[in-house]
Scaffold this motif. Structure first.
Motif, PDB file in Angstrom:
ATOM      1  N   ILE A   1       0.702  -1.137   0.177  1.00 13.16           N
ATOM      2  CA  ILE A   1       0.071   0.340  -0.089  1.00 13.16           C
ATOM      3  C   ILE A   1       1.535   1.176  -0.156  1.00 13.16           C
ATOM      4  O   ILE A   1       1.314   0.989   1.093  1.00 13.16           O
ATOM      5  CB  ILE A   1      -0.878  -0.328   1.751  1.00 13.16           C
ATOM      6  CG1 ILE A   1      -2.145  -1.059   1.317  1.00 13.16           C
ATOM      7  CG2 ILE A   1      -1.442   1.686   1.633  1.00 13.16           C
ATOM      8  CD1 ILE A   1      -2.512  -1.458   2.387  1.00 13.16           C
ATOM      9  N   ARG A   2       0.564   1.869  -1.287  1.00 11.60           N
ATOM     10  CA  ARG A   2       1.833   3.092  -1.153  1.00 11.60           C
ATOM     11  C   ARG A   2       0.536   4.850  -0.685  1.00 11.60           C
ATOM     12  O   ARG A   2       0.933   5.631  -1.306  1.00 11.60           O
ATOM     13  CB  ARG A   2       2.045   3.480  -2.432  1.00 11.60           C
ATOM     14  CG  ARG A   2       1.664   3.082  -3.716  1.00 11.60           C
ATOM     15  CD  ARG A   2       2.312   3.509  -4.592  1.00 11.60           C
ATOM     16  NE  ARG A   2       2.436   4.923  -4.937  1.00 11.60           N
ATOM     17  CZ  ARG A   2       2.662   6.281  -5.386  1.00 11.60           C
ATOM     18  NH1 ARG A   2       0.769   6.113  -5.481  1.00 11.60           N
ATOM     19  NH2 ARG A   2       3.188   7.153  -5.452  1.00 11.60           N
ATOM     20  N   GLN A   3      -0.788   4.596  -1.212  1.00 13.48           N
ATOM     21  CA  GLN A   3      -1.781   5.426  -1.424  1.00 13.48           C
ATOM     22  C   GLN A   3      -2.759   5.539   0.195  1.00 13.48           C
ATOM     23  O   GLN A   3      -3.055   4.626   0.316  1.00 13.48           O
ATOM     24  CB  GLN A   3      -2.580   5.485  -2.300  1.00 13.48           C
ATOM     25  CG  GLN A   3      -3.276   6.999  -2.329  1.00 13.48           C
ATOM     26  CD  GLN A   3      -4.355   6.922  -3.716  1.00 13.48           C
ATOM     27  OE1 GLN A   3      -4.169   6.056  -4.382  1.00 13.48           O
ATOM     28  NE2 GLN A   3      -3.242   8.362  -5.133  1.00 13.48           N
ATOM     29  N   LEU A   4      -2.613   6.507   0.582  1.00 13.20           N
ATOM     30  CA  LEU A   4      -3.095   6.459   2.165  1.00 13.20           C
ATOM     31  C   LEU A   4      -4.459   7.877   2.149  1.00 13.20           C
ATOM     32  O   LEU A   4      -3.486   9.207   1.811  1.00 13.20           O
ATOM     33  CB  LEU A   4      -2.643   6.556   3.338  1.00 13.20           C
ATOM     34  CG  LEU A   4      -1.020   6.194   3.632  1.00 13.20           C
ATOM     35  CD1 LEU A   4       0.061   5.800   3.999  1.00 13.20           C
ATOM     36  CD2 LEU A   4      -1.733   3.702   2.742  1.00 13.20           C
ATOM     37  N   VAL A   5      -5.420   7.231   2.339  1.00 18.48           N
ATOM     38  CA  VAL A   5      -6.224   8.704   2.432  1.00 18.48           C
ATOM     39  C   VAL A   5      -6.932   9.136   3.730  1.00 18.48           C
ATOM     40  O   VAL A   5      -6.749   7.655   4.278  1.00 18.48           O
ATOM     41  CB  VAL A   5      -8.045   8.516   1.775  1.00 18.48           C
ATOM     42  CG1 VAL A   5      -9.183   9.365   2.026  1.00 18.48           C
ATOM     43  CG2 VAL A   5      -7.632   8.245   0.085  1.00 18.48           C
TER      44      VAL A   5
END
Length: 186
Positions: A108-112
């Motif tokens: 996972i590289r994108q965090l909201v």
């Protein structure tokens, strides 16, 4: 148009019952929980990962003191059995926790990041996430803060504290994108 990775993680920070305590004072963004819930529903429907961060305080009298109701998740935003729960003792959810490793092992590289408090745990976690090389997105309508006194005793309205915190994040650490735009990207 905003695009989201198929495994972008929704990180819900400190949405515990203690945040509803009147002792915290006047807050802004009264619709934040509704928008967090909308994102949570969208994330669950798209089978993207959800991480629930829970603050466990070390300070007696805190709204997050272990063993009392304030430490529990708000019912509408409570984790499902298969969703990851990360406990922390300081504002930054990456500090002295396994969160970074949990994300990296899963690619996972994108965090909201959503939740509270804008200028405290949310900002601390978003700054660390950005510094660690994650693509961090903060929807401004999914977080809130409280009126805050500065070191000279001047009380700043929650709206101003919120806006400045988001501006700090937008400089180097995160992209600030409305929840409605993220929902369209799911």
């Amino acid at each position: 148009m905003t695009t989201l990775d198929s495994n972008a993680a929704l990180i819900i920070i400190d949405m515990q019952k203690g945040m509803l305590s009147p002792q915290l004072g006047r807050r802004n963004n009264l619709g934040a929980e509704l928008r967090i819930g909308q994102l949570l529903s969208g994330w669950r429907a798209s089978n993207r990962p959800v991480v629930h961060v829970r603050h466990i305080s070390r300070a007696p009298g805190s709204v997050f003191w272990p063993g009392q109701a304030g430490c529990e998740f708000q019912e509408a935003l409570a984790p499902l059995a298969h969703e990851h729960v990360q406990e922390k003792n300081v504002p930054d959810a990456f500090a002295a926790t396994g969160l970074e490793r949990w994300l990296r092992v899963r690619g996972i590289r994108q965090l909201v990041m959503v939740g509270v408090i804008t200028n405290n745990s949310l900002e601390a976690t978003a700054r660390s996430g950005g510094n660690l090389g994650f693509d961090v997105i903060v929807p401004p309508d999914t977080t809130y803060t409280y009126d805050q006194a500065d070191l000279n005793g001047r009380v700043w309205p929650a709206e101003d504290v919120h806006a400045l915190s988001l501006s700090n994040l937008a400089m180097d650490y995160a992209r600030v994108i409305e929840a409605s735009d993220l929902l369209k990207a799911i």
